[in-house]
Design a protein around this motif. Structure first.
Motif, short mmCIF file in Angstrom:
data_model
loop_
_atom_site.label_atom_id
_atom_site.label_comp_id
_atom_site.label_asym_id
_atom_site.label_seq_id
_atom_site.Cartn_x
_atom_site.Cartn_y
_atom_site.Cartn_z
N ASP A 214 51.10 38.75 46.18
CA ASP A 214 50.85 39.00 44.15
C ASP A 214 50.41 38.17 43.93
O ASP A 214 49.37 38.09 43.36
CB ASP A 214 52.22 39.35 43.52
N ALA A 215 50.12 36.74 44.76
CA ALA A 215 49.66 35.66 44.03
C ALA A 215 48.38 35.73 44.96
O ALA A 215 46.95 35.56 44.71
CB ALA A 215 50.18 34.50 44.70
N LEU A 216 47.63 36.51 46.23
CA LEU A 216 46.91 36.11 47.04
C LEU A 216 45.66 37.54 46.29
O LEU A 216 44.60 37.09 46.02
CB LEU A 216 46.80 37.00 48.15
N GLU A 217 46.61 38.40 46.02
CA GLU A 217 45.97 40.23 45.02
C GLU A 217 45.86 39.46 43.47
O GLU A 217 44.64 39.48 43.66
CB GLU A 217 46.63 40.75 44.95
N ALA A 218 45.39 38.30 42.97
CA ALA A 218 45.80 37.51 41.34
C ALA A 218 44.43 36.49 41.58
O ALA A 218 43.69 36.17 40.77
CB ALA A 218 46.38 36.83 40.34
N LEU A 219 43.81 36.47 42.71
CA LEU A 219 42.64 35.71 43.34
C LEU A 219 41.38 36.12 42.25
O LEU A 219 41.26 37.72 42.83
CB LEU A 219 42.56 35.02 44.64
N HIS A 220 41.08 35.30 41.84
CA HIS A 220 39.38 35.49 41.62
C HIS A 220 39.04 34.69 42.31
O HIS A 220 38.20 33.65 42.39
CB HIS A 220 39.02 35.72 40.26
N LEU A 221 38.17 35.77 43.44
CA LEU A 221 36.80 34.05 44.05
C LEU A 221 35.84 34.10 43.11
O LEU A 221 35.53 32.70 43.46
CB LEU A 221 37.08 35.16 45.92
N ASP A 222 35.41 34.74 42.98
CA ASP A 222 34.22 35.13 42.38
C ASP A 222 33.26 36.34 41.43
O ASP A 222 33.54 37.19 41.99
CB ASP A 222 32.54 34.11 43.42
N ASP A 223 32.06 36.18 40.82
CA ASP A 223 32.10 36.67 39.90
C ASP A 223 30.14 37.67 41.13
O ASP A 223 29.80 38.19 40.56
CB ASP A 223 31.23 37.21 38.99
N GLY A 224 30.24 37.10 42.54
CA GLY A 224 28.58 37.09 43.07
C GLY A 224 27.66 36.57 42.28
O GLY A 224 27.93 36.34 41.64
N ASN A 225 25.99 37.19 43.26
CA ASN A 225 24.92 37.11 42.45
C ASN A 225 23.85 37.33 42.54
O ASN A 225 24.50 38.49 43.07
CB ASN A 225 24.91 35.17 43.47
N ASP A 226 22.72 37.44 42.48
CA ASP A 226 21.48 38.39 42.46
C ASP A 226 21.78 38.96 44.13
O ASP A 226 20.75 40.28 43.79
CB ASP A 226 20.78 37.65 41.82
N ALA A 227 21.98 37.70 44.84
CA ALA A 227 22.27 38.92 46.23
C ALA A 227 22.89 39.12 46.89
O ALA A 227 23.14 39.80 47.53
CB ALA A 227 21.47 37.40 47.09
N PHE A 228 24.31 38.53 46.57
CA PHE A 228 25.51 39.15 46.52
C PHE A 228 26.66 39.49 46.02
O PHE A 228 26.34 39.63 44.94
CB PHE A 228 26.70 38.23 48.34
N GLN A 229 27.26 41.16 46.02
CA GLN A 229 28.47 41.12 45.22
C GLN A 229 29.85 40.47 45.39
O GLN A 229 29.87 39.41 46.22
CB GLN A 229 28.70 42.44 45.57
N PRO A 230 29.94 40.51 44.64
CA PRO A 230 31.19 39.09 44.23
C PRO A 230 32.29 39.38 45.82
O PRO A 230 32.64 40.32 46.79
CB PRO A 230 32.35 40.17 43.48
N SER A 231 33.18 38.31 45.98
CA SER A 231 33.33 38.12 47.66
C SER A 231 34.63 39.03 47.46
O SER A 231 35.22 39.44 45.98
CB SER A 231 33.58 36.87 47.64
N ASN A 232 35.73 39.53 47.86
CA ASN A 232 36.96 40.76 48.18
C ASN A 232 37.93 40.16 48.85
O ASN A 232 36.96 40.09 50.36
CB ASN A 232 36.40 42.41 48.73
N LEU A 233 39.56 40.37 48.95
CA LEU A 233 40.18 40.47 49.52
C LEU A 233 40.98 40.81 49.35
O LEU A 233 41.50 41.90 48.42
CB LEU A 233 41.20 38.64 49.25
N GLU A 234 41.41 42.17 50.88
CA GLU A 234 42.45 43.72 50.92
C GLU A 234 43.16 42.77 51.80
O GLU A 234 43.24 42.19 52.92
CB GLU A 234 41.34 43.84 51.08
N ILE A 235 44.40 43.10 51.27
CA ILE A 235 45.40 42.57 52.37
C ILE A 235 45.42 44.32 53.05
O ILE A 235 45.07 45.41 52.92
CB ILE A 235 47.07 43.44 51.74
#
Length: 378
Positions: A214-235
């Protein structure tokens, strides 16, 4: 000009080798036999030992000095799986389409580049092929070993084209100018095994692991930038020490993957997961393997060369993207600017993997233009 090479024929010969990762032997023999008559000096070596090796690699070079264009790729393929319409290692043409494991990822690209080299006459500078037998597997002794081998001999390309399948709807619509990083992690929470009828004599780790998830799923890593989509964590998996219905397990483990952009670093993400797991379940253990860091090739000659070659042959102005999985560009970027470009990727790793014959022919022409533009005077 060298004798012409039919990329379809060469692709078929490569596909006919069941070179499930790590590739070795015959498939390298075929590639070497195609390159030597074209004036390439071919070097083959085996690197590493179990469990991630040994791995066979090949470096071929023609010409001397700058500019130096490198082409990188891999001869290993993923397992075929069951359910193909025909034998995955018996290449077959049906309706203008070549079927076989590796047709897209990425033996056809290698065949197209070799055919392009045959189309090119004398040229200034250097052409090289940087080919590994282990890109689909651990990659520990593949391209990293090639980089070490080149460094020991003072070899450093000015730009590298990787023949990974990047196109989406049509050949030439997408090239990759960077890739996300990837890190795999395992979070283990300990407990005490016991009988479910006597929970006071046991310590169930599953509820604590659930809090970690639950705690890992709640993490917000970033919003991405002009070159990259947001970072993504998956169980990606959960397991315990016991699957019996009447046993409280002694440990529970979650497996996860993070695909991250260039706002993040792998080691920082590992530490973030470690802190998060410890806060939710003190004593939790975290293991991690960073597969590669995110990278981005800034605007420069390799962008212009590849885009111009694609547009000249297809009429398309390719979209520059960083989406999708990793490639060995994660290693090669340490040498020079890197771009990935290859055939449509819809069937890579799938049953009945296939490439259109007209795309394979067009890919040869595009690669030939890249060589001429990169080296000049070819």
């Amino acid at each position: 000009m060298s004798d012409a090479i039919d990329p379809v024929t060469l692709a078929k010969r490569l596909i006919a080798c069941p070179s499930v990762t790590p590739a070795t032997g015959e498939v390298f023999d075929i590639l070497e036999a195609a390159l030597v008559p074209l004036g390439f000096e071919v070097h083959r070596f085996v690197a590493g030992a179990a469990p991630d090796g040994p791995v066979e690699n090949l470096f071929a070079t023609r010409g001397a000095g700058s500019p130096h264009l490198g082409f990188a790729g891999h001869l290993d393929v993923v397992p075929a799986g069951d359910g193909w319409a025909s034998d995955p290692f018996v290449p077959e043409e049906r309706g203008g389409v070549l079927h076989g494991r590796g047709a897209v990822d990425m033996k056809s690209s290698i065949a197209a580049f070799v055919a392009a080299c045959a189309d090119i006459g004398e040229h200034p500078g250097t052409l090289s092929l940087i080919i590994t037998g282990d890109e689909e597997g651990p990659a520990t002794f593949g391209t990293p070993a090639l980089i070490d081998w080149m460094a020991a001999r003072g070899i450093r390309p000015d730009m590298i084209l990787i023949g990974e399948p990047t196109s989406e709807e049509r050949l030439g619509d997408v090239v990759k100018i960077g890739r996300r990083g990837s890190v795999n992690l395992w979070v283990t929470v300990g407990g005490t095994q016991g009988h479910v009828a006597y929970p006071h004599r046991a310590d169930n780790p599953i509820p604590r692991l659930a809090r970690v998830i639950d705690a890992l799923e709640a993490l917000h890593l970033d919003d991405g930038n002009d070159a990259f989509q947001p970072s993504n964590l998956e169980i990606t998996a959960v397991e315990t020490s016991s699957n019996a219905t009447n046993v409280i397990p002694g440990w529970a483990r979650a497996q996860l993957n993070i695909r991250f952009n260039n706002l993040q670093r792998g080691a920082d993400l590992v530490e973030l997961v470690r802190r998060t797991a410890q806060a939710a379940a003190p004593g939790a253990r975290v293991e991690a393997k960073i597969s590669g860091e995110a990278f981005l090739t800034p605007p420069g000659p390799i962008h212009d060369i590849v885009s111009a070659a694609i547009e000249a042959e297809t009429g398309l102005a390719p979209r520059l993207s960083t989406h999708g999985g990793t490639s060995d560009g994660r290693f090669l970027i340490s040498l020079c600017p890197v771009i990935d470009f290859g055939p449509p990727n819809a069937t890579m790793h799938k049953l009945d993997e296939a490439i259109a014959i007209e795309d394979l022919d067009a890919l040869r022409r595009i690669y030939a233009r890249v060589i001429r533009l990169a080296l000049g005077g070819a």
